[in-house]
Design a protein around this motif. Sequence first.
Motif, PDB file in Angstrom:
ATOM      1  N   LEU A  84       0.809  -1.217   0.000  1.00 63.68           N
ATOM      2  CA  LEU A  84       0.000   0.000   0.000  1.00 63.68           C
ATOM      3  C   LEU A  84       0.845   1.271   0.000  1.00 63.68           C
ATOM      4  O   LEU A  84       0.544   2.224  -0.707  1.00 63.68           O
ATOM      5  N   THR A  85       1.919   1.267   0.782  1.00 66.19           N
ATOM      6  CA  THR A  85       2.727   2.489   0.911  1.00 66.19           C
ATOM      7  C   THR A  85       4.011   2.451   0.095  1.00 66.19           C
ATOM      8  O   THR A  85       4.609   3.484  -0.165  1.00 66.19           O
ATOM      9  N   GLY A  86       4.465   1.249  -0.272  1.00 66.20           N
ATOM     10  CA  GLY A  86       5.732   1.116  -0.985  1.00 66.20           C
ATOM     11  C   GLY A  86       6.945   1.189  -0.079  1.00 66.20           C
ATOM     12  O   GLY A  86       8.082   1.076  -0.539  1.00 66.20           O
ATOM     13  N   ILE A  87       6.731   1.360   1.224  1.00 66.55           N
ATOM     14  CA  ILE A  87       7.837   1.446   2.176  1.00 66.55           C
ATOM     15  C   ILE A  87       8.448   0.066   2.378  1.00 66.55           C
ATOM     16  O   ILE A  87       7.744  -0.923   2.573  1.00 66.55           O
ATOM     17  N   VAL A  88       9.795   0.012   2.319  1.00 67.60           N
ATOM     18  CA  VAL A  88      10.518  -1.239   2.526  1.00 67.60           C
ATOM     19  C   VAL A  88      10.982  -1.299   3.976  1.00 67.60           C
ATOM     20  O   VAL A  88      11.628  -0.376   4.468  1.00 67.60           O
ATOM     21  N   SER A  89      10.629  -2.380   4.658  1.00 67.87           N
ATOM     22  CA  SER A  89      11.048  -2.593   6.038  1.00 67.87           C
ATOM     23  C   SER A  89      12.084  -3.701   6.077  1.00 67.87           C
ATOM     24  O   SER A  89      11.944  -4.718   5.396  1.00 67.87           O
ATOM     25  N   SER A  90      13.105  -3.505   6.900  1.00 70.27           N
ATOM     26  CA  SER A  90      14.184  -4.475   7.042  1.00 70.27           C
ATOM     27  C   SER A  90      14.016  -5.230   8.356  1.00 70.27           C
ATOM     28  O   SER A  90      13.669  -4.637   9.380  1.00 70.27           O
ATOM     29  N   PHE A  91      14.260  -6.539   8.325  1.00 71.59           N
ATOM     30  CA  PHE A  91      14.107  -7.385   9.498  1.00 71.59           C
ATOM     31  C   PHE A  91      15.321  -8.304   9.639  1.00 71.59           C
ATOM     32  O   PHE A  91      15.953  -8.668   8.649  1.00 71.59           O
ATOM     33  N   TRP A  92      15.604  -8.713  10.871  1.00 70.61           N
ATOM     34  CA  TRP A  92      16.560  -9.787  11.107  1.00 70.61           C
ATOM     35  C   TRP A  92      15.834 -11.097  10.824  1.00 70.61           C
ATOM     36  O   TRP A  92      14.608 -11.158  10.862  1.00 70.61           O
ATOM     37  N   GLU A  93      16.580 -12.154  10.557  1.00 74.81           N
ATOM     38  CA  GLU A  93      15.996 -13.434  10.148  1.00 74.81           C
ATOM     39  C   GLU A  93      14.915 -13.936  11.099  1.00 74.81           C
ATOM     40  O   GLU A  93      13.907 -14.479  10.676  1.00 74.81           O
ATOM     41  N   ASN A  94      15.094 -13.767  12.395  1.00 77.60           N
ATOM     42  CA  ASN A  94      14.116 -14.287  13.356  1.00 77.60           C
ATOM     43  C   ASN A  94      12.955 -13.339  13.601  1.00 77.60           C
ATOM     44  O   ASN A  94      12.024 -13.689  14.303  1.00 77.60           O
ATOM     45  N   ASP A  95      13.001 -12.130  13.027  1.00 73.54           N
ATOM     46  CA  ASP A  95      11.907 -11.162  13.202  1.00 73.54           C
ATOM     47  C   ASP A  95      11.011 -11.041  11.987  1.00 73.54           C
ATOM     48  O   ASP A  95      10.039 -10.280  12.011  1.00 73.54           O
TER      49      ASP A  95
END
Length: 103
Positions: A84-95
């Motif tokens: 919807l927003t096009g925002i990219v979120s970064s996560f660690w493998e376990n999150d």
Amino acid sequence: MAFGFASAQVQVTFRANTSTVQGIVDSTGGVDIRGSLQDPGWTPLADPMTSDGGDYWSIVWTFDNSQIGTTIEYKYGGSIQDPLTGIVSSFWENDLPGANYTG
């Protein structure tokens, strides 16, 4: 008599399978490798892996002579783009949403 030695290099292929993670597809997300092998270390999204199709990702890392025999620490990370927003979120493998991580 003199001998010359070429610099030794070793290539290592890192692979990841994201079949248990929601939203990690090559069109809306991705996988990256993070760790002591980076300069500066542990940097999210700096070294993206290539989609090998489906749920498989890889990256080839070249280690030079000074790194051979040393301990390398690493983890996988992931990114997901909000549709919807096009925002990219970064996560660690376990999150990562839907990750079935144990360990």
